[in-house]
Design a protein around this motif. Structure first.
Motif, PDB file in Angstrom:
ATOM      1  N   VAL A 194      31.187 -82.616  74.379  1.00 46.17           N
ATOM      2  CA  VAL A 194      31.360 -83.648  75.398  1.00 46.17           C
ATOM      3  C   VAL A 194      32.576 -83.287  76.253  1.00 46.17           C
ATOM      4  N   LEU A 195      32.749 -84.060  77.311  1.00 46.32           N
ATOM      5  CA  LEU A 195      33.855 -83.836  78.248  1.00 46.32           C
ATOM      6  C   LEU A 195      34.935 -84.896  78.046  1.00 46.32           C
ATOM      7  N   PHE A 196      36.183 -84.483  78.249  1.00 45.69           N
ATOM      8  CA  PHE A 196      37.321 -85.397  78.191  1.00 45.69           C
ATOM      9  C   PHE A 196      38.060 -85.350  79.528  1.00 45.69           C
ATOM     10  N   GLN A 197      38.581 -86.498  79.946  1.00 47.49           N
ATOM     11  CA  GLN A 197      39.307 -86.584  81.202  1.00 47.49           C
ATOM     12  C   GLN A 197      40.575 -87.417  81.021  1.00 47.49           C
ATOM     13  N   ALA A 198      41.536 -87.206  81.914  1.00 48.90           N
ATOM     14  CA  ALA A 198      42.736 -88.032  81.931  1.00 48.90           C
ATOM     15  C   ALA A 198      42.374 -89.395  82.534  1.00 48.90           C
ATOM     16  N   ARG A 199      42.800 -90.467  81.882  1.00 51.48           N
ATOM     17  CA  ARG A 199      42.490 -91.800  82.399  1.00 51.48           C
ATOM     18  C   ARG A 199      43.079 -92.011  83.794  1.00 51.48           C
ATOM     19  N   ALA A 200      44.164 -91.316  84.102  1.00 49.50           N
ATOM     20  CA  ALA A 200      44.793 -91.464  85.410  1.00 49.50           C
ATOM     21  C   ALA A 200      44.028 -90.753  86.515  1.00 49.50           C
ATOM     22  N   ARG A 201      43.109 -89.842  86.143  1.00 47.70           N
ATOM     23  CA  ARG A 201      42.331 -89.089  87.142  1.00 47.70           C
ATOM     24  C   ARG A 201      40.874 -89.055  86.687  1.00 47.70           C
ATOM     25  N   ARG A 202      40.184 -90.156  86.877  1.00 47.26           N
ATOM     26  CA  ARG A 202      38.812 -90.272  86.410  1.00 47.26           C
ATOM     27  C   ARG A 202      37.833 -89.620  87.387  1.00 47.26           C
ATOM     28  N   ASP A 259      27.008 -83.473  88.438  1.00 48.81           N
ATOM     29  CA  ASP A 259      28.184 -84.198  88.935  1.00 48.81           C
ATOM     30  C   ASP A 259      29.468 -83.407  88.743  1.00 48.81           C
ATOM     31  N   LEU A 260      29.399 -82.256  88.045  1.00 50.13           N
ATOM     32  CA  LEU A 260      30.575 -81.409  87.871  1.00 50.13           C
ATOM     33  C   LEU A 260      30.839 -80.529  89.098  1.00 50.13           C
ATOM     34  N   ALA A 261      29.996 -80.623  90.107  1.00 47.75           N
ATOM     35  CA  ALA A 261      30.134 -79.781  91.299  1.00 47.75           C
ATOM     36  C   ALA A 261      31.535 -79.894  91.884  1.00 47.75           C
ATOM     37  N   GLY A 262      32.176 -78.733  92.065  1.00 44.65           N
ATOM     38  CA  GLY A 262      33.503 -78.671  92.668  1.00 44.65           C
ATOM     39  C   GLY A 262      34.652 -78.904  91.720  1.00 44.65           C
ATOM     40  N   LEU A 263      34.368 -79.217  90.449  1.00 43.21           N
ATOM     41  CA  LEU A 263      35.419 -79.494  89.474  1.00 43.21           C
ATOM     42  C   LEU A 263      35.743 -78.249  88.651  1.00 43.21           C
ATOM     43  N   THR A 264      36.853 -78.305  87.930  1.00 43.92           N
ATOM     44  CA  THR A 264      37.264 -77.239  87.021  1.00 43.92           C
ATOM     45  C   THR A 264      37.301 -77.794  85.606  1.00 43.92           C
ATOM     46  N   VAL A 265      36.580 -77.128  84.696  1.00 46.82           N
ATOM     47  CA  VAL A 265      36.476 -77.582  83.309  1.00 46.82           C
ATOM     48  C   VAL A 265      37.171 -76.586  82.398  1.00 46.82           C
ATOM     49  N   GLY A 266      38.075 -77.069  81.584  1.00 46.05           N
ATOM     50  CA  GLY A 266      38.770 -76.222  80.622  1.00 46.05           C
ATOM     51  C   GLY A 266      37.878 -75.896  79.439  1.00 46.05           C
ATOM     52  N   THR A 267      37.787 -74.610  79.082  1.00 48.89           N
ATOM     53  CA  THR A 267      36.933 -74.143  77.995  1.00 48.89           C
ATOM     54  C   THR A 267      37.751 -73.335  76.993  1.00 48.89           C
ATOM     55  N   SER A 268      37.084 -72.897  75.918  1.00 51.00           N
ATOM     56  CA  SER A 268      37.715 -72.049  74.902  1.00 51.00           C
ATOM     57  C   SER A 268      36.972 -70.726  74.837  1.00 51.00           C
ATOM     58  N   PRO A 269      37.678 -69.577  74.808  1.00 50.90           N
ATOM     59  CA  PRO A 269      37.026 -68.264  74.822  1.00 50.90           C
ATOM     60  C   PRO A 269      36.097 -68.069  73.625  1.00 50.90           C
ATOM     61  N   LYS A 329      46.900 -79.029  79.984  1.00 54.60           N
ATOM     62  CA  LYS A 329      46.536 -78.784  81.385  1.00 54.60           C
ATOM     63  C   LYS A 329      45.862 -80.005  81.995  1.00 54.60           C
ATOM     64  N   LEU A 330      45.097 -80.718  81.166  1.00 51.51           N
ATOM     65  CA  LEU A 330      44.439 -81.932  81.645  1.00 51.51           C
ATOM     66  C   LEU A 330      45.471 -82.989  82.028  1.00 51.51           C
ATOM     67  N   MET A 331      46.484 -83.145  81.203  1.00 53.23           N
ATOM     68  CA  MET A 331      47.522 -84.132  81.483  1.00 53.23           C
ATOM     69  C   MET A 331      48.327 -83.771  82.732  1.00 53.23           C
ATOM     70  N   LEU A 332      48.482 -82.469  82.982  1.00 52.21           N
ATOM     71  CA  LEU A 332      49.245 -82.004  84.148  1.00 52.21           C
ATOM     72  C   LEU A 332      48.410 -81.942  85.423  1.00 52.21           C
ATOM     73  N   GLY A 333      47.106 -82.193  85.299  1.00 51.81           N
ATOM     74  CA  GLY A 333      46.242 -82.140  86.465  1.00 51.81           C
ATOM     75  C   GLY A 333      45.852 -80.734  86.883  1.00 51.81           C
ATOM     76  N   ARG A 334      46.039 -79.757  85.997  1.00 51.74           N
ATOM     77  CA  ARG A 334      45.705 -78.370  86.328  1.00 51.74           C
ATOM     78  C   ARG A 334      44.214 -78.080  86.128  1.00 51.74           C
ATOM     79  N   ILE A 335      43.525 -78.925  85.363  1.00 51.05           N
ATOM     80  CA  ILE A 335      42.075 -78.898  85.266  1.00 51.05           C
ATOM     81  C   ILE A 335      41.584 -80.338  85.399  1.00 51.05           C
ATOM     82  N   ASP A 336      40.314 -80.489  85.745  1.00 48.97           N
ATOM     83  CA  ASP A 336      39.766 -81.833  85.924  1.00 48.97           C
ATOM     84  C   ASP A 336      39.229 -82.424  84.627  1.00 48.97           C
ATOM     85  N   LEU A 337      38.648 -81.554  83.782  1.00 48.72           N
ATOM     86  CA  LEU A 337      38.031 -81.986  82.544  1.00 48.72           C
ATOM     87  C   LEU A 337      38.228 -80.921  81.484  1.00 48.72           C
TER      88      LEU A 337
END
Length: 251
Positions: A110-118, A126-136, A164-172
């Motif tokens: 599933v995806l997680f997001q910062a409550r301050a940047r929903r 709906d992920l179009a244009g967003l950046t999602v943090g993944t694990s190698p 990175k999510l908390m810092l706004g460096r990724i969207d999800l």
């Protein structure tokens, strides 16, 4: 016990005897709490404890090594380890891995997001244009992995992705549902980060053993003993020990 079943187990134990009489299995895995991880240098986790208990009943000694997931995959492919814990079944791994057919656990990515940047994400599109943090090295399903309309940005650990999510460096950030909530609880971020309802994929985790003589028999013996253990109160107690204090994260 019926005669046929008794003969089956005699034959199976005969196949296992060289291993049970002294060979030590070297299993590799990654930190993937609450399934398997290290705490103060000691292995812990639901699937770690279950696996250890099952092998103990089979009389098989196990040596554990924790490594980044991509390195774990490379080691079993090259035959540098005896097996790997909590791996998904894929066609490409069949030539060098035999799986214990009884699952260890189920995963929901599933995806997680910062409550301050929903973000309004109800469908993959709906992920179009967003950046999602993944694990190698992690496989999230072909639909997610191959989609061209959003960016995937890997980080060495899930903790780094949440940072990175908390810092706004990724969207999800994407991870297994239980793993995500477990780490948020450990980091004290339950109020700052939330799960989105969209399930990217569902997969099943297994014990994989490197193909060698006798490993098919060992995989079957492990699966049979795991099935029995799952019916015992001790199995439920292990799971509750790691998830009961987080607050119904399985619901």
């Amino acid at each position: 016990m019926p005669l046929v079943a008794r003969l089956f187990w005699i034959l199976l134990l005969a196949c296992l005897s060289p291993l049970a009489l002294g060979e030590r299995l070297r299993l590799v895995t990654d930190d993937w709490a609450p399934y398997v991880y290290q705490h103060n240098g000691q292995p812990r986790g639901i699937d770690y404890e279950v696996t250890s208990q099952v092998f103990k009943r089979l009389g098989v000694e196990v040596e554990w090594q924790f490594l980044p997931w991509k390195r774990c995959l490379a080691m079993v492919e090259q035959g540098l380890a005896d097996g790997i814990l909590d791996i998904f079944q894929t066609e490409s791994r069949q030539p060098y891995l035999v799986y214990a057919p009884e699952p260890m656990s189920d995963v929901e990515f599933v995806l997680f997001q910062a409550r301050a940047r929903r973000h309004g994400v109800a469908h993959l599109e709906d992920l179009a244009g967003l950046t999602v943090g993944t694990s190698p090295g992690y496989a999230y399903g072909a639909a997610f992995n191959d989609a061209p309309y959003f960016a995937r940005e890997p980080a060495p650990t899930l903790e780094a992705n949440f940072g990175k999510l908390m810092l706004g460096r990724i969207d999800l950030a994407i991870t297994d549902r239980r793993v995500g909530h477990y780490l948020l609880h450990q980091l004290g971020l339950q109020q700052q980060v939330e799960e989105l309802p969209l399930v990217i994929s569902r997969q099943t985790q297994y014990l994989g053993l490197v193909r060698k003589p006798g490993r098919e028999a060992l995989a079957l013996a492990f699966a049979e003993e795991l099935q029995r253990f799952k019916q015992e109160p001790a199995y439920a107690a292990i799971s509750n020990r790691y998830t009961g204090d987080i607050g119904n994260i399985l619901n």
